[in-house]
Design a protein around this motif. Sequence first.
Motif, PDB file in Angstrom:
ATOM      1  N   ALA A  16      31.257 -18.322  21.047  1.00 15.38           N
ATOM      2  CA  ALA A  16      32.014 -18.897  21.741  1.00 15.38           C
ATOM      3  C   ALA A  16      30.917 -20.536  20.583  1.00 15.38           C
ATOM      4  O   ALA A  16      29.540 -20.442  20.762  1.00 15.38           O
ATOM      5  N   SER A  17      31.261 -21.703  20.624  1.00 21.10           N
ATOM      6  CA  SER A  17      30.093 -22.284  20.380  1.00 21.10           C
ATOM      7  C   SER A  17      30.803 -23.741  20.486  1.00 21.10           C
ATOM      8  O   SER A  17      32.236 -24.016  21.445  1.00 21.10           O
ATOM      9  N   PHE A  18      30.423 -24.834  21.336  1.00 18.30           N
ATOM     10  CA  PHE A  18      30.603 -26.295  22.115  1.00 18.30           C
ATOM     11  C   PHE A  18      29.712 -27.370  21.323  1.00 18.30           C
ATOM     12  O   PHE A  18      28.438 -26.895  21.220  1.00 18.30           O
ATOM     13  N   SER A  19      30.220 -28.114  20.743  1.00 21.46           N
ATOM     14  CA  SER A  19      29.152 -29.391  20.525  1.00 21.46           C
ATOM     15  C   SER A  19      29.459 -30.634  21.500  1.00 21.46           C
ATOM     16  O   SER A  19      30.580 -31.334  22.091  1.00 21.46           O
ATOM     17  N   ALA A  20      28.257 -31.469  22.157  1.00 20.10           N
ATOM     18  CA  ALA A  20      28.673 -32.467  22.372  1.00 20.10           C
ATOM     19  C   ALA A  20      27.582 -33.811  22.027  1.00 20.10           C
ATOM     20  O   ALA A  20      26.561 -33.646  22.071  1.00 20.10           O
ATOM     21  N   VAL A  21      28.056 -34.486  21.130  1.00 17.43           N
ATOM     22  CA  VAL A  21      27.275 -35.267  20.030  1.00 17.43           C
ATOM     23  C   VAL A  21      27.315 -36.967  20.591  1.00 17.43           C
ATOM     24  O   VAL A  21      28.296 -37.377  20.479  1.00 17.43           O
TER      25      VAL A  21
END
Length: 161
Positions: free
Chosen positions: A60-65
């Motif tokens: 799983a992956s998730f970005s908060a930029v």
Amino acid sequence: MKFQASCNSCKSNIRIKERRAKSFDLARLRTFLGTALSKGFMNKELRHTTLLVANGQIIASFSAVPLSPSVVYFSTLKVAKPFRRKGLAENLMRQAIESMREKGFVCGYAVTLSKKSEALVQKLGTGRIPREEMPRGVPLHLLDGKNGKKYQYWLFSFLKN
């Protein structure tokens, strides 16, 4: 944080570790995300990406930029098929929302394409917005629908009620 889940394919229990993505993850992450999500994915996003890893594999992956000191853009949320329907995506997003709130961010934005993604962001208390209200800094390739599909745009408020 550590998670535990069973694989939908083999039914075995697997220990899942959460960690920040590193530069050596970039090639594997692009492969995991696939063409649509990884197009334009760069080190800027990599520094703000959380991975869930099981047996050395990204599941799983998730970005908060951050786009500014008060605004964040959520992107590249993906869970590998054998691990879907376990609450991993929801947990990743809830943790990110709480973390952004604690860091003083006021709001966050996201783009969705699938009905499942829409259901998840609505469950987390977002509001749909027109494309024109999306902030600068969101990668342009993520703003416009492809193949006639319509993207949906979302605003998260981190302010406590």
